[in-house]
Design a protein around this motif. Structure first.
Motif, PDB file in Angstrom:
ATOM      1  N   SER A  24       0.820  -1.214   0.000  1.00 12.57           N
ATOM      2  CA  SER A  24       0.000   0.000   0.000  1.00 12.57           C
ATOM      3  C   SER A  24       0.852   1.261   0.000  1.00 12.57           C
ATOM      4  O   SER A  24       0.390   2.331  -0.399  1.00 12.57           O
ATOM      5  N   ALA A  25       2.096   1.164   0.457  1.00  6.95           N
ATOM      6  CA  ALA A  25       3.004   2.315   0.476  1.00  6.95           C
ATOM      7  C   ALA A  25       4.341   1.904  -0.146  1.00  6.95           C
ATOM      8  O   ALA A  25       5.318   1.658   0.559  1.00  6.95           O
ATOM      9  N   PRO A  26       4.401   1.806  -1.496  1.00  5.30           N
ATOM     10  CA  PRO A  26       5.646   1.374  -2.138  1.00  5.30           C
ATOM     11  C   PRO A  26       6.773   2.386  -1.944  1.00  5.30           C
ATOM     12  O   PRO A  26       6.541   3.565  -1.737  1.00  5.30           O
ATOM     13  N   THR A  27       7.984   1.886  -2.030  1.00  4.95           N
ATOM     14  CA  THR A  27       9.173   2.717  -1.847  1.00  4.95           C
ATOM     15  C   THR A  27      10.008   2.733  -3.128  1.00  4.95           C
ATOM     16  O   THR A  27       9.794   1.923  -4.030  1.00  4.95           O
ATOM     17  N   THR A  28      10.965   3.637  -3.170  1.00  2.00           N
ATOM     18  CA  THR A  28      11.858   3.688  -4.326  1.00  2.00           C
ATOM     19  C   THR A  28      12.736   2.443  -4.387  1.00  2.00           C
ATOM     20  O   THR A  28      13.164   2.054  -5.466  1.00  2.00           O
ATOM     21  N   ALA A  29      12.993   1.818  -3.245  1.00  2.00           N
ATOM     22  CA  ALA A  29      13.755   0.572  -3.248  1.00  2.00           C
ATOM     23  C   ALA A  29      12.978  -0.521  -3.976  1.00  2.00           C
ATOM     24  O   ALA A  29      13.570  -1.343  -4.684  1.00  2.00           O
ATOM     25  N   GLN A  30      11.655  -0.526  -3.834  1.00  2.00           N
ATOM     26  CA  GLN A  30      10.842  -1.498  -4.561  1.00  2.00           C
ATOM     27  C   GLN A  30      10.850  -1.192  -6.059  1.00  2.00           C
ATOM     28  O   GLN A  30      10.865  -2.108  -6.881  1.00  2.00           O
ATOM     29  N   LEU A  31      10.845   0.078  -6.412  1.00  2.00           N
ATOM     30  CA  LEU A  31      10.920   0.452  -7.823  1.00  2.00           C
ATOM     31  C   LEU A  31      12.244  -0.007  -8.427  1.00  2.00           C
ATOM     32  O   LEU A  31      12.287  -0.571  -9.520  1.00  2.00           O
ATOM     33  N   VAL A  46      19.104  -9.485 -12.757  1.00  2.00           N
ATOM     34  CA  VAL A  46      20.152  -9.589 -11.741  1.00  2.00           C
ATOM     35  C   VAL A  46      20.309  -8.247 -11.033  1.00  2.00           C
ATOM     36  O   VAL A  46      19.950  -7.210 -11.554  1.00  2.00           O
ATOM     37  N   PHE A  47      20.855  -8.317  -9.823  1.00  2.00           N
ATOM     38  CA  PHE A  47      21.088  -7.123  -9.018  1.00  2.00           C
ATOM     39  C   PHE A  47      22.086  -6.217  -9.707  1.00  2.00           C
ATOM     40  O   PHE A  47      23.109  -6.660 -10.220  1.00  2.00           O
ATOM     41  N   ASP A  48      21.787  -4.938  -9.742  1.00  2.00           N
ATOM     42  CA  ASP A  48      22.664  -3.948 -10.350  1.00  2.00           C
ATOM     43  C   ASP A  48      23.072  -2.955  -9.260  1.00  2.00           C
ATOM     44  O   ASP A  48      22.272  -2.126  -8.862  1.00  2.00           O
ATOM     45  N   PRO A  49      24.293  -3.074  -8.757  1.00  2.00           N
ATOM     46  CA  PRO A  49      24.691  -2.178  -7.674  1.00  2.00           C
ATOM     47  C   PRO A  49      24.801  -0.743  -8.167  1.00  2.00           C
ATOM     48  O   PRO A  49      25.222  -0.491  -9.286  1.00  2.00           O
ATOM     49  N   GLY A  50      24.394   0.162  -7.343  1.00  2.00           N
ATOM     50  CA  GLY A  50      24.485   1.573  -7.692  1.00  2.00           C
ATOM     51  C   GLY A  50      25.260   2.318  -6.628  1.00  2.00           C
ATOM     52  O   GLY A  50      25.320   1.905  -5.472  1.00  2.00           O
ATOM     53  N   LEU A  51      25.861   3.419  -7.013  1.00  2.00           N
ATOM     54  CA  LEU A  51      26.623   4.210  -6.057  1.00  2.00           C
ATOM     55  C   LEU A  51      25.705   4.813  -5.008  1.00  2.00           C
ATOM     56  O   LEU A  51      26.033   4.863  -3.833  1.00  2.00           O
ATOM     57  N   SER A  52      24.545   5.273  -5.441  1.00  2.00           N
ATOM     58  CA  SER A  52      23.548   5.758  -4.486  1.00  2.00           C
ATOM     59  C   SER A  52      22.195   5.169  -4.876  1.00  2.00           C
ATOM     60  O   SER A  52      21.869   5.094  -6.055  1.00  2.00           O
ATOM     61  N   ASP A  57      18.783  11.250  -4.140  1.00  2.00           N
ATOM     62  CA  ASP A  57      18.880  12.682  -4.450  1.00  2.00           C
ATOM     63  C   ASP A  57      17.626  13.426  -3.996  1.00  2.00           C
ATOM     64  O   ASP A  57      17.709  14.530  -3.463  1.00  2.00           O
ATOM     65  N   ASP A  58      16.470  12.814  -4.228  1.00  2.00           N
ATOM     66  CA  ASP A  58      15.217  13.443  -3.800  1.00  2.00           C
ATOM     67  C   ASP A  58      15.165  13.601  -2.284  1.00  2.00           C
ATOM     68  O   ASP A  58      14.761  14.645  -1.769  1.00  2.00           O
ATOM     69  N   GLU A  59      15.567  12.563  -1.581  1.00  2.00           N
ATOM     70  CA  GLU A  59      15.557  12.630  -0.117  1.00  2.00           C
ATOM     71  C   GLU A  59      16.547  13.671   0.397  1.00  2.00           C
ATOM     72  O   GLU A  59      16.257  14.394   1.342  1.00  2.00           O
ATOM     73  N   ALA A  61      17.394  16.338  -1.054  1.00  2.21           N
ATOM     74  CA  ALA A  61      16.848  17.663  -1.352  1.00  2.21           C
ATOM     75  C   ALA A  61      15.654  17.997  -0.465  1.00  2.21           C
ATOM     76  O   ALA A  61      15.102  19.097  -0.554  1.00  2.21           O
ATOM     77  N   GLY A  62      15.253  17.043   0.379  1.00  2.00           N
ATOM     78  CA  GLY A  62      14.128  17.284   1.279  1.00  2.00           C
ATOM     79  C   GLY A  62      12.766  17.005   0.659  1.00  2.00           C
ATOM     80  O   GLY A  62      11.745  17.383   1.215  1.00  2.00           O
ATOM     81  N   THR A  63      12.761  16.346  -0.498  1.00  2.00           N
ATOM     82  CA  THR A  63      11.492  16.016  -1.155  1.00  2.00           C
ATOM     83  C   THR A  63      11.448  14.528  -1.496  1.00  2.00           C
ATOM     84  O   THR A  63      11.556  14.147  -2.663  1.00  2.00           O
ATOM     85  N   PRO A  64      11.321  13.658  -0.493  1.00  2.00           N
ATOM     86  CA  PRO A  64      11.290  12.223  -0.776  1.00  2.00           C
ATOM     87  C   PRO A  64      10.082  11.869  -1.647  1.00  2.00           C
ATOM     88  O   PRO A  64       9.070  12.564  -1.641  1.00  2.00           O
TER      89      PRO A  64
END
Length: 124
Positions: A24-31, A46-52, A57-59, A61-64
């Motif tokens: 009911s409350a998806p997150t960017t990690a789920q995306l 397969v898992f794709d590691p990312g630097l961030s 960036d949104d979080e 900037a104070g706008t999650p």
């Protein structure tokens, strides 16, 4: 305990990923997990590691990302994105790339013609 032969930590990038469940409350990690699991059709499963992580960036900037926007993004990335025939034909890693096949075929034909010319030229 088994001793490792090197200092490198084991990688998780070669294991296929499952698509995360809908909530009911998806997150960017789920995306990001949708993308990594291959659900969006633009990469292998397969898992794709990312630097961030996605959304960092949104979080910062104070706008999650709001859950309803993430839900919309998950829906559009999965269902609507590959609806057209042209996009479906380019589905990542699922179909042969005809340009590569044609290029290799032309290279083989040119090689055969050149080899035949060399052999024919020496017989004169």
């Amino acid at each position: 305990m088994m001793e490792r032969r090197n200092d490198m930590p084991p990688t998780q990038t070669i294991r296929p990923m499952d698509t995360p469940p809908d909530t009911s409350a998806p997150t960017t990690a789920q995306l990001k997990a949708d993308i990594d699991s291959g659900k969006t059709g633009d990469k292998t499963e397969v898992f794709d590691p990312g630097l961030s992580p996605l959304g960092t960036d949104d979080e910062a900037a104070g706008t999650p990302a709001e859950p309803h926007r993430v839900r919309l993004a998950r829906h559009l990335e999965g269902a609507k994105r590959w609806a057209s025939g042209a996009a479906r034909a380019a589905y990542a890693h699922r179909q042969a790339d005809h340009v590569v096949v044609a290029f290799v075929g032309v290279a083989v034909v040119i090689g055969c013609v050149m080899a035949g010319g060399i052999v024919w030229g020496r017989s004169w």
